[in-house]
Write an enzyme that holds these catalytic residues in place. Structure first.
Site, PDB file in Angstrom:
ATOM      1  N   GLN A  91      49.861  41.335  18.259  1.00  0.00           N
ATOM      2  CA  GLN A  91      51.017  41.394  17.362  1.00  0.00           C
ATOM      3  C   GLN A  91      52.357  41.332  18.093  1.00  0.00           C
ATOM      4  O   GLN A  91      53.369  41.805  17.590  1.00  0.00           O
ATOM      5  CB  GLN A  91      50.937  42.621  16.449  1.00  0.00           C
ATOM      6  CG  GLN A  91      49.711  42.614  15.567  1.00  0.00           C
ATOM      7  CD  GLN A  91      49.633  43.832  14.674  1.00  0.00           C
ATOM      8  OE1 GLN A  91      50.450  44.731  14.734  1.00  0.00           O
ATOM      9  NE2 GLN A  91      48.619  43.856  13.833  1.00  0.00           N
ATOM     10  N   ILE A  92      52.350  40.756  19.300  1.00  0.00           N
ATOM     11  CA  ILE A  92      53.603  40.530  20.022  1.00  0.00           C
ATOM     12  C   ILE A  92      53.811  39.025  20.182  1.00  0.00           C
ATOM     13  O   ILE A  92      52.866  38.245  20.093  1.00  0.00           O
ATOM     14  CB  ILE A  92      53.646  41.241  21.398  1.00  0.00           C
ATOM     15  CG1 ILE A  92      52.532  40.758  22.316  1.00  0.00           C
ATOM     16  CG2 ILE A  92      53.579  42.752  21.235  1.00  0.00           C
ATOM     17  CD1 ILE A  92      52.637  41.277  23.740  1.00  0.00           C
ATOM     18  N   THR A 144      53.282  35.144  16.977  1.00  0.00           N
ATOM     19  CA  THR A 144      52.703  36.342  17.582  1.00  0.00           C
ATOM     20  C   THR A 144      51.221  36.115  17.885  1.00  0.00           C
ATOM     21  O   THR A 144      50.576  35.224  17.332  1.00  0.00           O
ATOM     22  CB  THR A 144      52.874  37.569  16.664  1.00  0.00           C
ATOM     23  OG1 THR A 144      52.165  37.351  15.443  1.00  0.00           O
ATOM     24  CG2 THR A 144      54.335  37.836  16.377  1.00  0.00           C
ATOM     25  N   ASP A 145      50.708  36.962  18.765  1.00  0.00           N
ATOM     26  CA  ASP A 145      49.308  36.834  19.161  1.00  0.00           C
ATOM     27  C   ASP A 145      48.473  37.962  18.558  1.00  0.00           C
ATOM     28  O   ASP A 145      48.952  38.715  17.717  1.00  0.00           O
ATOM     29  CB  ASP A 145      49.188  36.771  20.691  1.00  0.00           C
ATOM     30  CG  ASP A 145      49.726  38.018  21.374  1.00  0.00           C
ATOM     31  OD1 ASP A 145      49.866  39.084  20.726  1.00  0.00           O
ATOM     32  OD2 ASP A 145      50.010  37.935  22.588  1.00  0.00           O
ATOM     33  N   LYS A 146      47.259  38.092  19.018  1.00  0.00           N
ATOM     34  CA  LYS A 146      46.340  39.089  18.486  1.00  0.00           C
ATOM     35  C   LYS A 146      46.841  40.525  18.697  1.00  0.00           C
ATOM     36  O   LYS A 146      46.477  41.424  17.963  1.00  0.00           O
ATOM     37  CB  LYS A 146      44.959  38.902  19.134  1.00  0.00           C
ATOM     38  CG  LYS A 146      43.838  39.553  18.398  1.00  0.00           C
ATOM     39  CD  LYS A 146      42.504  39.109  18.954  1.00  0.00           C
ATOM     40  CE  LYS A 146      41.403  39.635  18.084  1.00  0.00           C
ATOM     41  NZ  LYS A 146      40.101  39.085  18.427  1.00  0.00           N
TER      42      LYS A 146
END
Length: 136
Positions: A17-18, A13-15
């Site tokens: 949250q996906i 996930t990325d910043k």
């Protein structure tokens, strides 16, 4: 269509949250390796025998996001096989909602360890026949 389940990991996930979009291509590879094993051709065995199937193209249509701990069902099928060119089709769904998260294809060829094209019908007839049957 063969099915494979992937559980989204935190590091995928990325910043926001996906799941980062690049991970879906990795999951396609996981599902493809699993697909080969389910049809009786373990990928590592194929490579030891000199069959390598590099990716020569990928097309992805992202439909919905996934997040940490979501489970994604990945359906894989042979869309097209003409002896040299192989195209897989992928459909990914969130297992909780059933929503489609990705539709994609990957294009492959077959080469030997030296990178030269091989014709499966001649050199690996069992794999050739299995892929032809699945493409029908």
């Amino acid at each position: 269509m063969e099915k494979y389940i992937h559980k989204v990991q935190y590091y995928e996930t990325d910043k926001m949250q996906i799941t980062h979009h690049s991970n879906y291509i990795r999951w396609m590879e996981e599902a493809r390796v699993d697909f080969f094993e389910k049809i009786g051709f373990k990928y590592s065995d194929l490579e030891q025998q000199g069959v390598i199937s590099p990716v020569v193209g990928v097309e992805c249509n992202y439909k919905a996001t996934t997040k940490f701990e979501d489970q994604v069902e990945i359906q894989v099928r042979v869309k097209e096989f003409k002896g040299v060119k192989l195209i897989f089709e992928y459909l990914m769904r969130d297992t909780k909602t059933g929503n489609i998260v990705l539709e994609a294809i990957s294009k492959h060829c077959f080469v030997n360890k030296e990178g030269r094209p091989i014709i499966l019908k001649k050199e690996f007839p069992k794999l050739d026949q299995a892929l032809k049957e699945l493409a029908e």
